[in-house]
Design a protein around this motif. Structure first.
Motif, PDB file in Angstrom:
ATOM      1  N   LYS A  45       0.823  -1.207   0.000  1.00 58.60           N
ATOM      2  CA  LYS A  45       0.000   0.000   0.000  1.00 58.60           C
ATOM      3  C   LYS A  45       0.863   1.267   0.000  1.00 58.60           C
ATOM      4  O   LYS A  45       0.549   2.239  -0.674  1.00 58.60           O
ATOM      5  N   ILE A  46       1.962   1.237   0.732  1.00 60.90           N
ATOM      6  CA  ILE A  46       2.847   2.405   0.787  1.00 60.90           C
ATOM      7  C   ILE A  46       3.518   2.628  -0.562  1.00 60.90           C
ATOM      8  O   ILE A  46       3.551   3.743  -1.078  1.00 60.90           O
ATOM      9  N   VAL A  47       4.051   1.571  -1.143  1.00 58.69           N
ATOM     10  CA  VAL A  47       4.799   1.697  -2.408  1.00 58.69           C
ATOM     11  C   VAL A  47       3.881   2.084  -3.560  1.00 58.69           C
ATOM     12  O   VAL A  47       4.299   2.796  -4.468  1.00 58.69           O
ATOM     13  N   THR A  48       2.641   1.628  -3.527  1.00 57.71           N
ATOM     14  CA  THR A  48       1.733   1.946  -4.640  1.00 57.71           C
ATOM     15  C   THR A  48       0.953   3.244  -4.409  1.00 57.71           C
ATOM     16  O   THR A  48       0.129   3.607  -5.247  1.00 57.71           O
ATOM     17  N   SER A  49       1.219   3.945  -3.303  1.00 57.23           N
ATOM     18  CA  SER A  49       0.543   5.232  -3.085  1.00 57.23           C
ATOM     19  C   SER A  49       1.041   6.236  -4.112  1.00 57.23           C
ATOM     20  O   SER A  49       2.122   6.100  -4.689  1.00 57.23           O
ATOM     21  N   ASP A  50       0.262   7.271  -4.349  1.00 58.59           N
ATOM     22  CA  ASP A  50       0.587   8.267  -5.372  1.00 58.59           C
ATOM     23  C   ASP A  50       1.908   8.980  -5.080  1.00 58.59           C
ATOM     24  O   ASP A  50       2.721   9.190  -5.982  1.00 58.59           O
ATOM     25  N   VAL A  51       2.126   9.333  -3.829  1.00 62.57           N
ATOM     26  CA  VAL A  51       3.333  10.089  -3.465  1.00 62.57           C
ATOM     27  C   VAL A  51       4.585   9.246  -3.687  1.00 62.57           C
ATOM     28  O   VAL A  51       5.538   9.675  -4.361  1.00 62.57           O
ATOM     29  N   VAL A  52       4.592   8.043  -3.152  1.00 63.82           N
ATOM     30  CA  VAL A  52       5.779   7.183  -3.274  1.00 63.82           C
ATOM     31  C   VAL A  52       5.968   6.745  -4.716  1.00 63.82           C
ATOM     32  O   VAL A  52       7.090   6.724  -5.225  1.00 63.82           O
ATOM     33  N   SER A  53       4.888   6.411  -5.391  1.00 65.24           N
ATOM     34  CA  SER A  53       4.985   5.983  -6.783  1.00 65.24           C
ATOM     35  C   SER A  53       5.567   7.093  -7.658  1.00 65.24           C
ATOM     36  O   SER A  53       6.431   6.842  -8.505  1.00 65.24           O
ATOM     37  N   GLY A  54       5.114   8.311  -7.450  1.00 64.20           N
ATOM     38  CA  GLY A  54       5.640   9.439  -8.220  1.00 64.20           C
ATOM     39  C   GLY A  54       7.120   9.667  -7.962  1.00 64.20           C
ATOM     40  O   GLY A  54       7.897   9.924  -8.889  1.00 64.20           O
ATOM     41  N   ARG A  55       7.518   9.578  -6.699  1.00 63.50           N
ATOM     42  CA  ARG A  55       8.936   9.776  -6.378  1.00 63.50           C
ATOM     43  C   ARG A  55       9.807   8.657  -6.919  1.00 63.50           C
ATOM     44  O   ARG A  55      10.922   8.904  -7.371  1.00 63.50           O
ATOM     45  N   LEU A  56       9.299   7.422  -6.879  1.00 64.11           N
ATOM     46  CA  LEU A  56      10.069   6.310  -7.458  1.00 64.11           C
ATOM     47  C   LEU A  56      10.222   6.476  -8.963  1.00 64.11           C
ATOM     48  O   LEU A  56      11.298   6.237  -9.522  1.00 64.11           O
ATOM     49  N   GLN A  57       9.161   6.901  -9.628  1.00 63.44           N
ATOM     50  CA  GLN A  57       9.249   7.120 -11.071  1.00 63.44           C
ATOM     51  C   GLN A  57      10.223   8.245 -11.397  1.00 63.44           C
ATOM     52  O   GLN A  57      10.989   8.155 -12.362  1.00 63.44           O
ATOM     53  N   ALA A  58      10.212   9.308 -10.603  1.00 62.88           N
ATOM     54  CA  ALA A  58      11.151  10.408 -10.816  1.00 62.88           C
ATOM     55  C   ALA A  58      12.592   9.954 -10.596  1.00 62.88           C
ATOM     56  O   ALA A  58      13.483  10.294 -11.376  1.00 62.88           O
ATOM     57  N   LEU A  59      12.792   9.160  -9.570  1.00 63.48           N
ATOM     58  CA  LEU A  59      14.128   8.637  -9.287  1.00 63.48           C
ATOM     59  C   LEU A  59      14.619   7.735 -10.403  1.00 63.48           C
ATOM     60  O   LEU A  59      15.778   7.872 -10.859  1.00 63.48           O
ATOM     61  N   ILE A  60      13.773   6.872 -10.900  1.00 59.49           N
ATOM     62  CA  ILE A  60      14.175   5.988 -12.001  1.00 59.49           C
ATOM     63  C   ILE A  60      14.405   6.799 -13.271  1.00 59.49           C
ATOM     64  O   ILE A  60      15.342   6.536 -14.020  1.00 59.49           O
ATOM     65  N   GLY A  61      13.567   7.797 -13.505  1.00 60.64           N
ATOM     66  CA  GLY A  61      13.753   8.662 -14.684  1.00 60.64           C
ATOM     67  C   GLY A  61      15.077   9.399 -14.646  1.00 60.64           C
ATOM     68  O   GLY A  61      15.787   9.469 -15.660  1.00 60.64           O
ATOM     69  N   ARG A  62      15.443   9.946 -13.473  1.00 57.93           N
ATOM     70  CA  ARG A  62      16.741  10.617 -13.349  1.00 57.93           C
ATOM     71  C   ARG A  62      17.896   9.640 -13.531  1.00 57.93           C
ATOM     72  O   ARG A  62      18.900   9.986 -14.145  1.00 57.93           O
ATOM     73  N   ALA A  63      17.740   8.423 -13.025  1.00 60.65           N
ATOM     74  CA  ALA A  63      18.817   7.426 -13.173  1.00 60.65           C
ATOM     75  C   ALA A  63      18.993   7.031 -14.634  1.00 60.65           C
ATOM     76  O   ALA A  63      20.122   6.849 -15.109  1.00 60.65           O
ATOM     77  N   LEU A  64      17.902   6.936 -15.375  1.00 57.75           N
ATOM     78  CA  LEU A  64      18.000   6.543 -16.784  1.00 57.75           C
ATOM     79  C   LEU A  64      18.493   7.695 -17.659  1.00 57.75           C
ATOM     80  O   LEU A  64      19.077   7.464 -18.714  1.00 57.75           O
ATOM     81  N   ASP A  65      18.266   8.930 -17.236  1.00 57.62           N
ATOM     82  CA  ASP A  65      18.720  10.092 -18.007  1.00 57.62           C
ATOM     83  C   ASP A  65      20.088  10.586 -17.606  1.00 57.62           C
ATOM     84  O   ASP A  65      20.559  11.598 -18.120  1.00 57.62           O
ATOM     85  N   ALA A  66      20.726   9.898 -16.685  1.00 59.17           N
ATOM     86  CA  ALA A  66      22.040  10.338 -16.197  1.00 59.17           C
ATOM     87  C   ALA A  66      23.073  10.224 -17.312  1.00 59.17           C
ATOM     88  O   ALA A  66      23.132   9.223 -18.020  1.00 59.17           O
ATOM     89  N   PRO A  67      23.922  11.255 -17.478  1.00 58.01           N
ATOM     90  CA  PRO A  67      24.959  11.181 -18.514  1.00 58.01           C
ATOM     91  C   PRO A  67      26.080  10.228 -18.103  1.00 58.01           C
ATOM     92  O   PRO A  67      26.437  10.134 -16.932  1.00 58.01           O
ATOM     93  N   PHE A  68      26.629   9.562 -19.083  1.00 55.71           N
ATOM     94  CA  PHE A  68      27.735   8.627 -18.818  1.00 55.71           C
ATOM     95  C   PHE A  68      29.028   9.186 -19.299  1.00 55.71           C
ATOM     96  O   PHE A  68      29.274   9.749 -20.230  1.00 55.71           O
TER      97      PHE A  68
END
Length: 68
Positions: A45-68
């Motif tokens: 329930k915590i992980v699928t909440s809107d707040v946590v889900s949005g932050r996880l998606q933002a974190l994954i998006g930043r990790a995938l867009d990180a320059p190498f």
């Protein structure tokens, strides 16, 4: 007679103290499983909440867009 009884009792106590607990009983397994399921439900329930889900998606998006 009392001395022999005392020795037998002491031997029994020593054997019981040396004997290791082999593991959990069925009731302990049931309670452990129930607690784990409850914890999993709360975590889901915590992980699928809107707040946590949005932050996880933002974190994954930043990790995938990180320059190498």
């Amino acid at each position: 007679m009392g001395n022999r009884l005392l020795k037998a009792l002491m031997a029994r106590v020593r054997r019981a103290a040396v004997r290791a607990d082999g593991g959990m009983s069925t009731a302990e397994y049931a309670m452990g499983t129930l607690a784990a399921c409850g914890f999993a439900a709360v975590l889901y329930k915590i992980v699928t909440s809107d707040v946590v889900s949005g932050r996880l998606q933002a974190l994954i998006g930043r990790a995938l867009d990180a320059p190498f």
